[in-house]
Design an enzyme around this catalytic site. Structure first.
Site, PDB file in Angstrom:
ATOM      1  N   LYS A  44      34.127  38.629  38.486  1.00 52.83           N
ATOM      2  CA  LYS A  44      34.090  38.778  39.464  1.00 52.83           C
ATOM      3  C   LYS A  44      34.327  40.030  40.066  1.00 52.83           C
ATOM      4  O   LYS A  44      34.639  40.104  41.538  1.00 52.83           O
ATOM      5  CB  LYS A  44      35.547  38.092  39.795  1.00 52.83           C
ATOM      6  CG  LYS A  44      36.564  37.055  39.067  1.00 52.83           C
ATOM      7  CD  LYS A  44      38.090  36.475  40.232  1.00 52.83           C
ATOM      8  CE  LYS A  44      38.991  36.725  39.282  1.00 52.83           C
ATOM      9  NZ  LYS A  44      40.535  36.865  39.358  1.00 52.83           N
ATOM     10  N   LYS A  46      35.757  42.533  39.115  1.00 51.95           N
ATOM     11  CA  LYS A  46      36.821  43.152  39.234  1.00 51.95           C
ATOM     12  C   LYS A  46      37.102  43.808  37.892  1.00 51.95           C
ATOM     13  O   LYS A  46      37.051  43.401  36.999  1.00 51.95           O
ATOM     14  CB  LYS A  46      37.658  42.682  38.818  1.00 51.95           C
ATOM     15  CG  LYS A  46      38.103  42.165  40.964  1.00 51.95           C
ATOM     16  CD  LYS A  46      39.244  41.147  40.681  1.00 51.95           C
ATOM     17  CE  LYS A  46      40.408  41.943  42.249  1.00 51.95           C
ATOM     18  NZ  LYS A  46      41.288  41.416  42.472  1.00 51.95           N
TER      19      LYS A  46
HETATM   20  N1  C2G Z   1      48.221  38.541  46.693  1.00 47.46           N
HETATM   21  C1  C2G Z   1      49.347  38.437  48.201  1.00 47.46           C
HETATM   22  N2  C2G Z   1      49.771  39.595  48.512  1.00 47.46           N
HETATM   23  C2  C2G Z   1      48.694  41.093  48.313  1.00 47.46           C
HETATM   24  C3  C2G Z   1      48.367  41.021  46.733  1.00 47.46           C
HETATM   25  C4  C2G Z   1      47.620  39.701  46.110  1.00 47.46           C
HETATM   26  O1  C2G Z   1      50.194  37.041  47.958  1.00 47.46           O
HETATM   27  N3  C2G Z   1      49.233  42.016  48.323  1.00 47.46           N
HETATM   28  C5  C2G Z   1      47.571  37.161  46.206  1.00 47.46           C
HETATM   29  C6  C2G Z   1      46.908  36.539  46.152  1.00 47.46           C
HETATM   30  O2  C2G Z   1      46.488  36.460  47.688  1.00 47.46           O
HETATM   31  C7  C2G Z   1      46.115  35.817  44.974  1.00 47.46           C
HETATM   32  C8  C2G Z   1      47.387  36.544  44.060  1.00 47.46           C
HETATM   33  O3  C2G Z   1      48.249  37.100  44.515  1.00 47.46           O
HETATM   34  O4  C2G Z   1      47.210  34.914  45.390  1.00 47.46           O
HETATM   35  C9  C2G Z   1      47.018  37.153  42.808  1.00 47.46           C
HETATM   36  O5  C2G Z   1      45.967  38.367  43.683  1.00 47.46           O
HETATM   37  P1  C2G Z   1      45.188  38.995  42.620  1.00 47.46           P
HETATM   38  O6  C2G Z   1      45.210  39.144  41.634  1.00 47.46           O
HETATM   39  O7  C2G Z   1      44.339  40.134  43.520  1.00 47.46           O
HETATM   40  O8  C2G Z   1      44.041  37.907  42.152  1.00 47.46           O
HETATM   41  P2  C2G Z   1      42.382  37.639  42.375  1.00 47.46           P
HETATM   42  O9  C2G Z   1      41.745  38.847  42.128  1.00 47.46           O
HETATM   43  O10 C2G Z   1      42.022  37.286  44.268  1.00 47.46           O
HETATM   44  O11 C2G Z   1      41.883  36.259  41.948  1.00 47.46           O
HETATM   45  O12 C2G Z   1      40.550  32.277  40.864  1.00 47.46           O
HETATM   46  C10 C2G Z   1      41.251  32.617  41.782  1.00 47.46           C
HETATM   47  C11 C2G Z   1      41.096  34.321  41.422  1.00 47.46           C
HETATM   48  O13 C2G Z   1      41.553  34.540  40.137  1.00 47.46           O
HETATM   49  C12 C2G Z   1      42.018  35.271  42.436  1.00 47.46           C
END
Ligand code: C2G
Length: 129
Positions: A44, A46
């Site tokens: 990803k 990240k």
């Molecule tokens: N999230 C949120 N509000 C934030 C930050 C994150 O609602 N201020 C939500 C994101 O939208 C996501 C979840 O928390 O639904 C996890 O966020 P991340 O850990 O950033 O996940 P991400 O890297 O986007 O990976 O297959 C899907 C991926 O694994 C998602």
């Protein structure tokens, strides 16, 4: 039993993560969370501050979470939904539209993100790389 699934990295666990897990659980009776492995996060693009086994242990300890699985690729969602007989797939709305193909298999719900907090912002404030 209505089963809900969501996926994420959950690095430097914060209130935005807690809010989405709480609200995902409100959509059913059993919440499964796919936590991204370090290897998948590399795909990803990240880099995590916290290692995958620790991120999984933290998510597993959250009262809204019933089961944690490893997310190690983009393709596993359909088989996960079928394997775990999931009714609803949930993601924050930064992903809106990206997972509509799952509508063939279960409900797809995008919930509003929590404003003003993100792992990227925390890292910047802590001057982490
Ligand atoms: N999230 C949120 N509000 C934030 C930050 C994150 O609602 N201020 C939500 C994101 O939208 C996501 C979840 O928390 O639904 C996890 O966020 P991340 O850990 O950033 O996940 P991400 O890297 O986007 O990976 O297959 C899907 C991926 O694994 C998602």
């Amino acid at each position: 039993m209505k089963k809900v699934i969501t996926y994420g990295t959950f690095d430097l666990f914060h209130i935005g993560h807690l809010n989405i897990l709480r609200r995902a659980k409100e959509l059913g009776d059993y919440l499964i969370v796919g936590v991204s492995s370090d290897a998948f996060n590399a795909i990803k693009g990240k880099k995590c501050a916290i290692a995958d086994h620790e991120r999984m242990a933290i998510v597993e300890a959250i009262r809204y979470v019933d089961e944690v699985i490893v997310e190690d690729n983009w393709e596993q969602k359909i088989s996960d939904i079928q394997k775990y007989q999931v009714d609803t797939f949930v993601m924050g709305d930064d992903w809106k539209g990206h997972f509509d193909y799952l509508k063939e298999y279960c409900n797809v719900v995008y919930l509003p993100r929590t404003e003003g907090i993100s792992t990227t912002q925390i890292k910047k404030e802590l001057k982490l790389k």
